[in-house]
Design a protein around this motif. Sequence first.
Motif, PDB file in Angstrom:
ATOM      1  N   SER A  46      24.973  28.058  16.369  1.00 55.71           N
ATOM      2  CA  SER A  46      23.723  27.481  15.887  1.00 55.71           C
ATOM      3  C   SER A  46      22.567  28.175  16.599  1.00 55.71           C
ATOM      4  O   SER A  46      22.660  28.488  17.794  1.00 55.71           O
ATOM      5  N   PRO A  47      21.443  28.413  15.919  1.00 57.00           N
ATOM      6  CA  PRO A  47      20.299  29.012  16.609  1.00 57.00           C
ATOM      7  C   PRO A  47      19.644  28.071  17.620  1.00 57.00           C
ATOM      8  O   PRO A  47      18.711  28.463  18.310  1.00 57.00           O
ATOM      9  N   HIS A  48      20.165  26.836  17.722  1.00 56.60           N
ATOM     10  CA  HIS A  48      19.654  25.874  18.698  1.00 56.60           C
ATOM     11  C   HIS A  48      20.492  25.841  19.979  1.00 56.60           C
ATOM     12  O   HIS A  48      20.259  24.996  20.843  1.00 56.60           O
ATOM     13  N   GLY A  50      21.448  27.042  23.612  1.00 54.65           N
ATOM     14  CA  GLY A  50      20.693  27.675  24.690  1.00 54.65           C
ATOM     15  C   GLY A  50      19.193  27.515  24.501  1.00 54.65           C
ATOM     16  O   GLY A  50      18.713  26.700  23.697  1.00 54.65           O
ATOM     17  N   ALA A  51      18.420  28.284  25.268  1.00 49.80           N
ATOM     18  CA  ALA A  51      16.962  28.248  25.124  1.00 49.80           C
ATOM     19  C   ALA A  51      16.598  28.754  23.732  1.00 49.80           C
ATOM     20  O   ALA A  51      17.082  29.804  23.298  1.00 49.80           O
ATOM     21  N   HIS A  52      15.743  28.009  23.045  1.00 53.68           N
ATOM     22  CA  HIS A  52      15.438  28.394  21.672  1.00 53.68           C
ATOM     23  C   HIS A  52      14.060  27.906  21.255  1.00 53.68           C
ATOM     24  O   HIS A  52      13.490  26.990  21.843  1.00 53.68           O
ATOM     25  N   ALA A  53      13.570  28.545  20.211  1.00 48.55           N
ATOM     26  CA  ALA A  53      12.303  28.169  19.583  1.00 48.55           C
ATOM     27  C   ALA A  53      12.604  27.584  18.212  1.00 48.55           C
ATOM     28  O   ALA A  53      13.292  28.219  17.403  1.00 48.55           O
ATOM     29  N   ASP A  54      12.117  26.383  17.960  1.00 46.71           N
ATOM     30  CA  ASP A  54      12.242  25.786  16.631  1.00 46.71           C
ATOM     31  C   ASP A  54      11.209  26.406  15.691  1.00 46.71           C
ATOM     32  O   ASP A  54      10.059  26.658  16.076  1.00 46.71           O
ATOM     33  N   ALA A  55      11.623  26.618  14.452  1.00 49.18           N
ATOM     34  CA  ALA A  55      10.682  27.016  13.408  1.00 49.18           C
ATOM     35  C   ALA A  55      10.180  25.776  12.682  1.00 49.18           C
ATOM     36  O   ALA A  55      10.866  24.748  12.653  1.00 49.18           O
ATOM     37  N   PRO A  56       9.009  25.830  12.053  1.00 49.17           N
ATOM     38  CA  PRO A  56       8.583  24.710  11.208  1.00 49.17           C
ATOM     39  C   PRO A  56       9.636  24.316  10.174  1.00 49.17           C
ATOM     40  O   PRO A  56       9.760  23.141   9.821  1.00 49.17           O
ATOM     41  N   LEU A  57      10.418  25.285   9.704  1.00 51.05           N
ATOM     42  CA  LEU A  57      11.471  25.007   8.734  1.00 51.05           C
ATOM     43  C   LEU A  57      12.492  23.998   9.253  1.00 51.05           C
ATOM     44  O   LEU A  57      13.147  23.307   8.460  1.00 51.05           O
ATOM     45  N   HIS A  58      12.616  23.879  10.565  1.00 48.27           N
ATOM     46  CA  HIS A  58      13.585  22.948  11.153  1.00 48.27           C
ATOM     47  C   HIS A  58      13.221  21.495  10.863  1.00 48.27           C
ATOM     48  O   HIS A  58      14.103  20.655  10.698  1.00 48.27           O
ATOM     49  N   TYR A  59      11.931  21.202  10.793  1.00 44.55           N
ATOM     50  CA  TYR A  59      11.489  19.808  10.628  1.00 44.55           C
ATOM     51  C   TYR A  59      10.544  19.621   9.446  1.00 44.55           C
ATOM     52  O   TYR A  59       9.939  18.569   9.298  1.00 44.55           O
ATOM     53  N   ALA A 191       8.734  34.413  25.934  1.00 42.22           N
ATOM     54  CA  ALA A 191       9.881  33.762  25.295  1.00 42.22           C
ATOM     55  C   ALA A 191       9.853  34.055  23.799  1.00 42.22           C
ATOM     56  O   ALA A 191       9.652  33.168  22.973  1.00 42.22           O
ATOM     57  N   LEU A 192      10.067  35.302  23.440  1.00 43.42           N
ATOM     58  CA  LEU A 192       9.896  35.714  22.055  1.00 43.42           C
ATOM     59  C   LEU A 192      11.141  35.422  21.217  1.00 43.42           C
ATOM     60  O   LEU A 192      12.256  35.778  21.590  1.00 43.42           O
ATOM     61  N   PRO A 193      10.965  34.770  20.066  1.00 48.49           N
ATOM     62  CA  PRO A 193      12.096  34.539  19.159  1.00 48.49           C
ATOM     63  C   PRO A 193      12.449  35.805  18.386  1.00 48.49           C
ATOM     64  O   PRO A 193      11.622  36.705  18.218  1.00 48.49           O
ATOM     65  N   LEU A 194      13.685  35.859  17.910  1.00 47.92           N
ATOM     66  CA  LEU A 194      14.114  36.954  17.050  1.00 47.92           C
ATOM     67  C   LEU A 194      13.457  36.817  15.678  1.00 47.92           C
ATOM     68  O   LEU A 194      13.086  35.726  15.253  1.00 47.92           O
ATOM     69  N   SER A 202      15.446  30.133  16.623  1.00 51.16           N
ATOM     70  CA  SER A 202      15.954  31.387  17.181  1.00 51.16           C
ATOM     71  C   SER A 202      16.222  31.224  18.663  1.00 51.16           C
ATOM     72  O   SER A 202      15.427  30.601  19.377  1.00 51.16           O
ATOM     73  N   PRO A 203      17.325  31.791  19.149  1.00 54.50           N
ATOM     74  CA  PRO A 203      17.490  31.891  20.596  1.00 54.50           C
ATOM     75  C   PRO A 203      16.357  32.725  21.189  1.00 54.50           C
ATOM     76  O   PRO A 203      15.798  33.613  20.527  1.00 54.50           O
ATOM     77  N   VAL A 204      15.998  32.419  22.432  1.00 55.20           N
ATOM     78  CA  VAL A 204      15.024  33.215  23.166  1.00 55.20           C
ATOM     79  C   VAL A 204      15.576  33.500  24.565  1.00 55.20           C
ATOM     80  O   VAL A 204      16.366  32.711  25.099  1.00 55.20           O
ATOM     81  N   ARG A 205      15.198  34.603  25.152  1.00 53.45           N
ATOM     82  CA  ARG A 205      15.432  34.832  26.575  1.00 53.45           C
ATOM     83  C   ARG A 205      14.100  34.509  27.253  1.00 53.45           C
ATOM     84  O   ARG A 205      13.197  35.343  27.332  1.00 53.45           O
ATOM     85  N   ALA A 206      13.981  33.292  27.692  1.00 49.29           N
ATOM     86  CA  ALA A 206      12.715  32.801  28.241  1.00 49.29           C
ATOM     87  C   ALA A 206      12.599  33.142  29.717  1.00 49.29           C
ATOM     88  O   ALA A 206      13.520  32.877  30.495  1.00 49.29           O
TER      89      ALA A 206
END
Length: 213
Positions: A46-48, A50-59, A191-194, A202-206
Amino acid sequence: MQKLWDISPPVHTGSPVFPGDTPYSQQWCATIGPGCPVNVSAITLSPHVGAHADAPLHYDASGASIGAVALDAFLGPCRVIHAIGCGPLIEWAHIAHAINPALPPLPARVLVRTYAQAPAQWDGQLSAYAPATIERLADLGVQLVGIDTASIDPADSKTLDSHQVIRRRGLRVLENLVLDDVPEGDYELIALPLKLTTADASPVRAVLRSLPG
């Protein structure tokens, strides 16, 4: 020399995931040996994780995918605030000590630490943001909120009230950060998303970097 803090949890088989999400798994498609010069793997998750950034599409059913989201909010000055042991919700009183006129102006990014030590297992009692807290942060110009738990909403929430606040106010969010070793204060967040063009996160390396000077 500027110092770096890696605030991303390790991702591996057994990494905690939200119940029902796809856990991390990896298989080898090719391995170094006679006739093969490289190792190549395939991963599923799942893209959620580990550390991750939610997109507006998630909610938001009509929200943007993570690949369509501008990167500005995920890069720049931020403030880490401790609210360790705050309970189910991060109320304004838990973070107000780090937001006052005696301090430098509040950056556009705020990360809140709730754990004394990040758990290695799924935490169904995770701390989340009170929606009113996010509203007040947005009023102060905050563009991104982050947290060291798996969600800015309670784990059992069906209405996702805090996610709906960030949808309405146009904020970005980082979840599952590890802030165990990070003192309160101001840093540079990276903390840039893919650029996943159809994904809900997207996972991020924060990482945090100390400010110069």
